[in-house]
Design a protein around this motif. Sequence first.
Motif, PDB file in Angstrom:
ATOM      1  N   ALA A  23       5.440   7.267 -15.962  1.00 26.68           N
ATOM      2  CA  ALA A  23       6.518   6.635 -15.925  1.00 26.68           C
ATOM      3  C   ALA A  23       6.489   5.735 -14.420  1.00 26.68           C
ATOM      4  CB  ALA A  23       7.840   8.136 -15.362  1.00 26.68           C
ATOM      5  N   LEU A  24       5.839   5.997 -13.631  1.00 26.83           N
ATOM      6  CA  LEU A  24       5.588   5.067 -12.523  1.00 26.83           C
ATOM      7  C   LEU A  24       4.476   3.885 -12.385  1.00 26.83           C
ATOM      8  CD1 LEU A  24       4.656   6.515  -8.662  1.00 26.83           C
ATOM      9  CD2 LEU A  24       3.766   5.027  -9.579  1.00 26.83           C
ATOM     10  N   CYS A  25       4.070   3.954 -13.193  1.00 31.42           N
ATOM     11  CA  CYS A  25       3.227   2.600 -14.124  1.00 31.42           C
ATOM     12  C   CYS A  25       4.277   1.970 -14.125  1.00 31.42           C
ATOM     13  CB  CYS A  25       2.189   2.765 -14.743  1.00 31.42           C
ATOM     14  SG  CYS A  25       0.910   3.222 -13.876  1.00 31.42           S
ATOM     15  N   ASP A  26       5.125   2.629 -15.772  1.00 27.89           N
ATOM     16  CA  ASP A  26       6.167   2.327 -16.312  1.00 27.89           C
ATOM     17  C   ASP A  26       7.283   0.677 -15.499  1.00 27.89           C
ATOM     18  OD1 ASP A  26       4.959   2.491 -18.591  1.00 27.89           O
ATOM     19  OD2 ASP A  26       6.268   4.291 -19.239  1.00 27.89           O
ATOM     20  N   VAL A  27       7.747   1.736 -14.022  1.00 27.02           N
ATOM     21  CA  VAL A  27       8.440   1.345 -13.221  1.00 27.02           C
ATOM     22  C   VAL A  27       7.721   0.406 -12.885  1.00 27.02           C
ATOM     23  CG1 VAL A  27       9.737   1.731 -11.127  1.00 27.02           C
ATOM     24  CG2 VAL A  27       9.873   3.293 -12.646  1.00 27.02           C
ATOM     25  N   ALA A  28       6.476   0.030 -12.596  1.00 24.00           N
ATOM     26  CA  ALA A  28       6.325  -0.693 -11.757  1.00 24.00           C
ATOM     27  C   ALA A  28       5.783  -2.384 -12.810  1.00 24.00           C
ATOM     28  CB  ALA A  28       4.834  -0.350 -10.837  1.00 24.00           C
ATOM     29  N   LYS A  29       5.731  -1.781 -14.174  1.00 19.05           N
ATOM     30  CA  LYS A  29       5.857  -2.775 -14.835  1.00 19.05           C
ATOM     31  C   LYS A  29       7.022  -3.824 -14.833  1.00 19.05           C
ATOM     32  CE  LYS A  29       1.401  -0.970 -17.386  1.00 19.05           C
ATOM     33  NZ  LYS A  29       1.625  -0.211 -18.219  1.00 19.05           N
ATOM     34  N   ALA A  71       1.538  -1.697   0.336  1.00 22.46           N
ATOM     35  CA  ALA A  71      -0.191   0.104   0.364  1.00 22.46           C
ATOM     36  C   ALA A  71       1.254   1.233   0.088  1.00 22.46           C
ATOM     37  CB  ALA A  71      -0.864   0.139   1.154  1.00 22.46           C
ATOM     38  N   ALA A  72       1.357   1.881  -1.523  1.00 20.68           N
ATOM     39  CA  ALA A  72       1.454   3.135  -0.713  1.00 20.68           C
ATOM     40  C   ALA A  72       1.274   4.059  -0.879  1.00 20.68           C
ATOM     41  CB  ALA A  72       2.118   3.082  -2.830  1.00 20.68           C
ATOM     42  N   ASP A  73       1.608   4.213   0.214  1.00 18.55           N
ATOM     43  CA  ASP A  73       0.279   5.383   0.552  1.00 18.55           C
ATOM     44  C   ASP A  73       2.076   6.940   0.768  1.00 18.55           C
ATOM     45  OD1 ASP A  73      -1.804   3.961   0.222  1.00 18.55           O
ATOM     46  OD2 ASP A  73      -2.064   3.482   1.831  1.00 18.55           O
ATOM     47  N   ARG A  74       2.394   6.911   0.332  1.00 17.31           N
ATOM     48  CA  ARG A  74       3.304   8.348   0.174  1.00 17.31           C
ATOM     49  C   ARG A  74       3.138   9.462  -0.730  1.00 17.31           C
ATOM     50  NH1 ARG A  74       9.821   5.886   0.654  1.00 17.31           N
ATOM     51  NH2 ARG A  74       9.448   5.039   2.684  1.00 17.31           N
ATOM     52  N   ASN A  75       2.654  10.540  -0.154  1.00 17.57           N
ATOM     53  CA  ASN A  75       2.812  11.498  -0.745  1.00 17.57           C
ATOM     54  C   ASN A  75       3.124  12.493  -2.055  1.00 17.57           C
ATOM     55  OD1 ASN A  75       1.455  11.604   2.423  1.00 17.57           O
ATOM     56  ND2 ASN A  75       0.161  12.890   1.200  1.00 17.57           N
ATOM     57  N   THR A  76       4.489  11.759  -2.571  1.00 17.77           N
ATOM     58  CA  THR A  76       5.397  12.769  -3.335  1.00 17.77           C
ATOM     59  C   THR A  76       5.413  12.158  -4.479  1.00 17.77           C
ATOM     60  OG1 THR A  76       7.149  12.309  -3.049  1.00 17.77           O
ATOM     61  CG2 THR A  76       6.028  14.570  -2.246  1.00 17.77           C
ATOM     62  N   MET A  77       5.424  11.967  -6.268  1.00 17.26           N
ATOM     63  CA  MET A  77       6.109  11.429  -6.755  1.00 17.26           C
ATOM     64  C   MET A  77       7.758  10.713  -6.706  1.00 17.26           C
ATOM     65  SD  MET A  77       3.589  11.380  -8.607  1.00 17.26           S
ATOM     66  CE  MET A  77       4.489  10.028 -10.115  1.00 17.26           C
ATOM     67  N   SER A  78       8.339  11.413  -6.462  1.00 20.83           N
ATOM     68  CA  SER A  78       9.797  11.152  -6.063  1.00 20.83           C
ATOM     69  C   SER A  78       9.648   9.727  -4.933  1.00 20.83           C
ATOM     70  CB  SER A  78      10.255  11.921  -5.610  1.00 20.83           C
ATOM     71  OG  SER A  78      10.024  12.692  -4.260  1.00 20.83           O
ATOM     72  N   SER A  79       8.749  10.490  -3.596  1.00 20.21           N
ATOM     73  CA  SER A  79       8.908   9.124  -2.616  1.00 20.21           C
ATOM     74  C   SER A  79       8.693   7.796  -3.429  1.00 20.21           C
ATOM     75  CB  SER A  79       7.951   9.725  -1.323  1.00 20.21           C
ATOM     76  OG  SER A  79       7.270  10.331  -1.502  1.00 20.21           O
ATOM     77  N   LEU A  80       7.620   8.276  -4.011  1.00 22.28           N
ATOM     78  CA  LEU A  80       6.497   6.880  -4.753  1.00 22.28           C
ATOM     79  C   LEU A  80       7.473   6.103  -5.207  1.00 22.28           C
ATOM     80  CD1 LEU A  80       2.822   8.167  -5.525  1.00 22.28           C
ATOM     81  CD2 LEU A  80       3.909   6.321  -3.689  1.00 22.28           C
ATOM     82  N   LEU A  81       8.179   6.634  -6.147  1.00 21.79           N
ATOM     83  CA  LEU A  81       9.199   6.163  -6.571  1.00 21.79           C
ATOM     84  C   LEU A  81      10.080   5.679  -6.361  1.00 21.79           C
ATOM     85  CD1 LEU A  81       9.818   8.037 -10.394  1.00 21.79           C
ATOM     86  CD2 LEU A  81       9.013   6.250 -10.289  1.00 21.79           C
ATOM     87  N   GLU A  82      10.457   6.099  -5.331  1.00 19.95           N
ATOM     88  CA  GLU A  82      12.109   5.285  -4.656  1.00 19.95           C
ATOM     89  C   GLU A  82      11.385   4.026  -3.826  1.00 19.95           C
ATOM     90  OE1 GLU A  82      15.064   7.680  -1.662  1.00 19.95           O
ATOM     91  OE2 GLU A  82      12.751   7.701  -1.611  1.00 19.95           O
ATOM     92  N   GLY A 123      10.126  -3.494  -4.691  1.00 20.18           N
ATOM     93  CA  GLY A 123       9.453  -3.724  -5.984  1.00 20.18           C
ATOM     94  C   GLY A 123       9.584  -5.266  -6.765  1.00 20.18           C
ATOM     95  N   PRO A 124      11.131  -5.817  -5.322  1.00 17.91           N
ATOM     96  CA  PRO A 124      11.695  -7.534  -5.926  1.00 17.91           C
ATOM     97  C   PRO A 124      11.575  -8.025  -5.173  1.00 17.91           C
ATOM     98  CG  PRO A 124      13.971  -5.835  -6.092  1.00 17.91           C
ATOM     99  CD  PRO A 124      12.951  -5.180  -5.849  1.00 17.91           C
ATOM    100  N   TYR A 125      10.468  -7.542  -3.725  1.00 20.23           N
ATOM    101  CA  TYR A 125      10.052  -8.178  -3.054  1.00 20.23           C
ATOM    102  C   TYR A 125       7.947  -8.875  -3.119  1.00 20.23           C
ATOM    103  CZ  TYR A 125      14.927  -7.668  -1.568  1.00 20.23           C
ATOM    104  OH  TYR A 125      16.002  -7.845  -1.766  1.00 20.23           O
ATOM    105  N   SER A 180      13.246  -2.593   2.224  1.00 21.21           N
ATOM    106  CA  SER A 180      13.964  -3.569   1.538  1.00 21.21           C
ATOM    107  C   SER A 180      13.081  -3.988   2.381  1.00 21.21           C
ATOM    108  CB  SER A 180      14.946  -2.636   0.055  1.00 21.21           C
ATOM    109  OG  SER A 180      15.990  -3.085   1.109  1.00 21.21           O
ATOM    110  N   GLU A 181      14.530  -4.456   3.723  1.00 16.10           N
ATOM    111  CA  GLU A 181      15.020  -5.532   4.043  1.00 16.10           C
ATOM    112  C   GLU A 181      13.148  -6.012   4.293  1.00 16.10           C
ATOM    113  OE1 GLU A 181      16.560  -8.441   5.886  1.00 16.10           O
ATOM    114  OE2 GLU A 181      17.425  -6.938   4.162  1.00 16.10           O
ATOM    115  N   ILE A 182      12.236  -5.248   5.170  1.00 18.11           N
ATOM    116  CA  ILE A 182      11.507  -5.551   5.705  1.00 18.11           C
ATOM    117  C   ILE A 182      10.664  -6.218   4.830  1.00 18.11           C
ATOM    118  CG2 ILE A 182       9.803  -3.058   5.328  1.00 18.11           C
ATOM    119  CD1 ILE A 182      10.682  -5.157   9.190  1.00 18.11           C
ATOM    120  N   ALA A 183      10.786  -5.686   3.454  1.00 21.48           N
ATOM    121  CA  ALA A 183       9.386  -6.429   2.253  1.00 21.48           C
ATOM    122  C   ALA A 183       9.594  -7.615   2.005  1.00 21.48           C
ATOM    123  CB  ALA A 183       9.442  -5.233   1.390  1.00 21.48           C
ATOM    124  N   LYS A 184      11.095  -7.451   2.131  1.00 22.51           N
ATOM    125  CA  LYS A 184      12.025  -9.203   2.660  1.00 22.51           C
ATOM    126  C   LYS A 184      11.519  -9.501   3.052  1.00 22.51           C
ATOM    127  CE  LYS A 184      16.473 -11.266   1.860  1.00 22.51           C
ATOM    128  NZ  LYS A 184      17.648 -10.804   1.169  1.00 22.51           N
TER     129      LYS A 184
END
Length: 264
Positions: free
Chosen positions: A76-82, A36-47, A53-55, A247-251
Amino acid sequence: MQPGEVWGNRWSNAVLPMARRYMEVATQKQSLVCLAADRNTMSSLLELINEVGPYIAALKTHVDLVDDWSPEGWKALCDVAKQHNLLIFEDRKFADIGKISKSQMSGIYDIRSWSDIVTAHLISGPDIVDGLQSAWKDVNREGGVLLLAQMSSRGNLLTEEYSEKVVEKGIQSHGVLGFIGNGSRPDELKDLRQRVGEQKMIWTPGVNIAVGDGEMGQRYGSPYDAVIAGSDCIIVGSGIHRNENPSEIAKQYAQLSWQALLDR
Ligand code: S5P
């Protein structure tokens, strides 16, 4: 490992292509985690997406809470998700009559063009599902609708009787991928799974390794227990995006959820 080996009946009974797609991705990644990517800016979402993403198997968005949203940035964000092979799930919680919900799939956010999954309440009746599917059809796509059968928040008004009716209608509807169930209460989830049967999915928010009460009435249960009780996907927000090492906690969430599926 093949999806049919781990998912059993859920795989063999699945009718909607999106259900199989989810199970394929989850198997490939050995993760039942939807972020649940509940962050408010495009840059923090992308990051965030690049970090975890791998987990994860799916990315859940609230497109209307982003402060600096733009169509180009979102593409661009959807492309990264894909690139990370994620299903994209807009948690819009549609609730209006069928034709208006259909129109709300277009508009400025054009949700129909990039979402694979959306949420809806069934409060206005079953035609909402047809409205949402017909929006996807207009752009030559087919998605899956998750109906809210339960909620994780304290004091919500989705009574057992209401929930039963949502399930009764939802399991008959082709366009329904499954249901949102309350991850914070494994007993309620077990009952829900009994009513839903083996064909449709149950996705569960309200899960966190740290169980207990969250902010503003949110409640959390164990992600492992939720999967054992019948959940097919754990929706994790702040448990990942507010952690100092996402990333560690997502894993860890991925390993827990996968182990639970194997144990189930
Ligand atoms: O009953 C619900 C249904 C949903 S979809 N309870 C929820 O919390 N959600 C969503 O799951 C909510 O909109 C949020 O995006 C996420 C939970 O986030 P967390 O930070 O509490 O894990």
